[in-house]
Structures are given as C-alpha cells and as structure tokens.
Design a protein around this motif. Sequence first.
Motif, PDB file in Angstrom:
ATOM      1  N   GLU A 249      -2.969   0.520   3.856  1.00 50.47           N
ATOM      2  CA  GLU A 249      -4.245  -0.318   3.847  1.00 50.47           C
ATOM      3  C   GLU A 249      -5.000  -0.067   2.737  1.00 50.47           C
TER       4      GLU A 249
ATOM      5  N   ALA B 127      -3.853  -6.125   4.836  1.00 52.25           N
ATOM      6  CA  ALA B 127      -4.228  -4.962   5.153  1.00 52.25           C
ATOM      7  C   ALA B 127      -4.909  -4.845   6.622  1.00 52.25           C
TER       8      ALA B 127
ATOM      9  N   LYS C  42      -3.210  -2.733   9.909  1.00 54.09           N
ATOM     10  CA  LYS C  42      -3.893  -2.088  11.043  1.00 54.09           C
ATOM     11  C   LYS C  42      -3.755  -2.740  12.597  1.00 54.09           C
TER      12      LYS C  42
END
Length: 537
Positions: A42, A54, A58
Amino acid sequence: MSDIAATTAESPARSPLAAEVSRRRTFAIISHPDAGKTTLTEKLLLFGGAINLAGQVKAKGERRNTRSDWMKIERERGISVVTSVMTFEFEGLVFNLLDTPGHEDFSEDTYRTLTAVDSAVMVIDAAKGIEARTRKLFEVCRLRDIPIITFINKMDRESRDVFELLDEIEKTLALDTTPMTWPVGRGRDFLGTYDVVNGGVRLLEGGGAKTGAAQQIEIEELAKLSANLDVSAVKDELELVTEASKPFELEAFREGHLTPVYFGSALRNFGVGDLLEGLGKFAPEPRAQDSDQRKVEATDPRMSAFVFKIQANMDPNHRDRIAFARLCSGKLSRGMKAKLVRTGKSMPLSSPQFFFAQDRSVADEAFAGDVVGIPNHGTLRIGDTLTEGEDFNFVGVPSFAPEIVRRVRLTDAMKAKKLKEALQQMSEEGVVQVFRPRDGAPALVGVVGALQLDVLKARLEAEYSLPVEFEVSEFQLARWVSSDDRKKLDTFIAANTSSIADDVDGDPVYLARNEFYLGYTKERAEGIEFTNVKDVK
Ligand code: GDP
C-alpha cells in the motif's frame, strides 16, 4: 528524466525501446505471512499515486483470514486479478510489482511469479527474523540468482538485536548484507534511521506522510529529542556499523550474493522512501532471458513473452481465462498477432489487459519487463512462449514438488474419462499438478497451498459437473527422477513401479510415504537424481 533514471542510462543515444526498457523495474515482495507485505505494498503504491489500487490491496488484506468457500474464492480470485500486477511510476521509473499470493492463497503461482521478476524485496519482521515462508521463497529466487533488497519492518516495535538479525540473514541464507540505513533507538524509542552511506539521521516524527522523507539532523542533536537515548552509545554503534559493514557492491548484489538492508516501519510509512529509492537505483532493469535457442535480450525489438500464471474466471458461464505473460523483449501493442510456439499457431492479441496505474497515454503498449493479461479460452498454458514468429521456447518456468499430495476420488465412477481430461486441463493451467500412478491407481494431485485444492474442486464441479473428494494418500512426497544413464533409470522404475507416477508431460515421478522413505530410497538409488523442481517444457 529524474536523477534515478539518469543514473541508469548507459548511453545517451538509445532507441525509444531501450529507453522504455531501462525505466522498468519488475519485482515481487517475498515474506512470511504478517511480516507486513500488504502494508508495505500500500505504501509503495501511494508513492506512485495509485491510491485506488492501494484501497483494493487493503480490502484483500482484511478478507484474507476467512477460509474460502466457493463464493469467497470467487471474490478473492476476482480481486487477485486486479492485484496480480500493480504498476506505478516514481521519479521517471515504471515499477511493476507482481503479487505473490500468501496466507491461504499461497500456491504454486507464488513460486512461479518469482520466475517473472528481475528483483525481489524481502520483508522481515524485526521481532521474528527469517521465517519459514521467507526462506522458501528466497530459495526460489536463488534458483535464478534474483537480486534481493531487504526491508526490516516493524522497527517501531520491540525487535530482536539488529546485528543478530543481519547475522541470521548471512548465515541462514548465505547472503552478505550491507546496511544502507541503521535504526536509531529501538522499539518505543525508535527515533528514525541513520543514513549509513551519506550520514545524517532521518526522523520518524516529522517525516512527510507521503514521502516518509526525512527531517534530517546530525547525531549530536538527538540528545534534545529523547531523554532515553544514550547519544554516545549511538555514536559508537554507528561508527562500528560504518566501519565493520561490507561496502555495497552493485555486482555482488546483481548476482544475488549481497543484499542492501533498509530499516523502517511500513505501518508508519517510514523507510519506505529509502527502499523505493534503493530499488530504483540498484534493482536491475529487465534482464535477458534464456530460451532453448538463444539468450533473448530485453532490447531485442521482436516481441516475446512467456506465460507464468493463469487466472480462471470463476463464473461458470464465462469460460474465459486470463493468462499473465511477462514480456521478455520488444513491445506488445493491442491488436498485434503473436505466435504460440507450442502449437505453431498464430493468435491475435486483440484485447490484452495492460496494467498501467497512471499513464493512460501508453496504455495500449507494453514493453519488455511489463506484464500483460491475455484473455483466452484455455489456449494458453503455463510456460507457453509467445513470439513474433520465431521458434524458441523460454526455459525456466519450473514446476515445484508439491507439499500436499491427495488422491482424487470420483463419486460417479462412470465419469473417469471426463475426469482424466479435466485434470489434464487443470494441470496445464497450473491449478494443480497431476500424477498418474503407473500401477493404474486413481490419479493423485499435488499442490503447495491448500487453497489450490479448493479451487480445483470448485472448478471441476462448475465447469465439468464432476463432484470429487480428496483422500489422504499413502504418499506425501513427490520427486522427479532422472539419470544420465537411461538403463539405470529404467531399472529403478521397474524396481519401484508401485511408487512411480507420470506427471503431465509423462516424466517419471517417485512418490514417497515420507522423508524417511525418500532418504532410504535415495541412498540405494545410485546414479538417480531426485529433484524437487522441474523446468516446464
Ligand atoms: P502481510 O500478511 O505480510 O501482508 O502483513 P500485513 O501488511 O497485513 O501486516 C500484518 C500486521 O502487522 C497488520 O496488523 C499490520 O498493521 C501490522 N504491521 C505491518 N507493518 C507494521 C509496522 O511497521 N509496525 C507495526 N507495529 N505493525 C505493522
């Protein structure tokens, strides 16, 4: 062109292709689960401005602890199409980060991805050191002498002794280390890092969130920042590090013998900028690749590529697959035709997927070092070579000996022939390896990660209406057997028929109950070589 890109320029008068190639850095992250790969990914993507991606990384990270059922596999696989390749630009360079599936989605794809990169970042949890998975992945890198950059993560927490960590890397991996930065303060008193090459301390606090860059101060000023810090001890330590460390040698690094080491905290976005800068400066541009005919230079204008991963669409109504191909030379543009060397047939690359995060203007072209996704209906296999007409095959996309072996039990015995075909297809796509015992017993499948079995079961059911179960077999290990002496091999096979199977290419595999049996057999099989890696032809 940025400073970093300029330093890699070899001559001012390069062709446009050579200029594009020299901007590429294609790499993967190797680590043990929970060392911080997702967090670091990320942060790296943030540097390149690929913020949407990013977010998706996650999302995958949050979901990964759930055991996969059919729907979840579908979702997870769907997401991993996106995250298979993450491309971002930073200071004029194009970084291709290839995802190495971890946790339960650890699979042969994880290993094979490492055959498509030019360098790797090894992330180590500072409290844990070298862990099992890291070591395995490192060994796969070593097969091709892939240069490794080390990031020692979680320095904001209690860590092991730093000298000891470096010593462990040197001893367990036989890899020299050169610390490029050095942590000042430990755990809760971690203040930042000392730049071993240029001097000066970069502070954790006050580092810009995006760049992680550095408020730079001199060592003497540290005393003002932390009452807990014994500044003279820090100075002594830094002196020792500077004097005692091996100097960084680019050649030793490029040959895979030496790793530059960076310290930081992915979570706090500290040290990530140093790492990225190191990647840009030291990691090699796309390397020449070996084929069965000649070495193929990345700057060779004729396009060539090999397939290292195949992603099936889990929607049973869509039989399409995406083959991920690493470009080894030249330029690939939308609509061009490629020769699939295995069949000799030409295939139009009408809708390849390009993975550019930012620069849309070049989104219809990819260059050596890049990865493209090629939709197809099962035409492409793992290890396939695509060219602009030439006849050569890349070597070095290997098969890896499975760590889990299971016997496939079909609930409907009438469908044995169909199962055989389906398993052949699945093994060509790299979902699992299939071993057919010479004694006629039902087929065995081998995987390195348990999720591969779930995917196989789900796909056999959805695409072939074949309900199967997996049974523990008497065999746990598989090794390819070969010999320079054909007679010796035949004798060995004849003496061990009940433990011999054929792999998908018809190459003989010795099946063993356990390590003990394997060792016992090996000792007595003079002239026979047992290997746990096989190059796909
Ligand atoms: P992965 O399994 O290697 O992808 O690891 P993750 O990136 O998901 O991280 C595992 C856990 O460690 C998560 O809870 C992260 O928040 C945490 N973590 C990652 N990097 C750091 C770090 O630098 N410092 C601290 N304290 N925690 C971290």
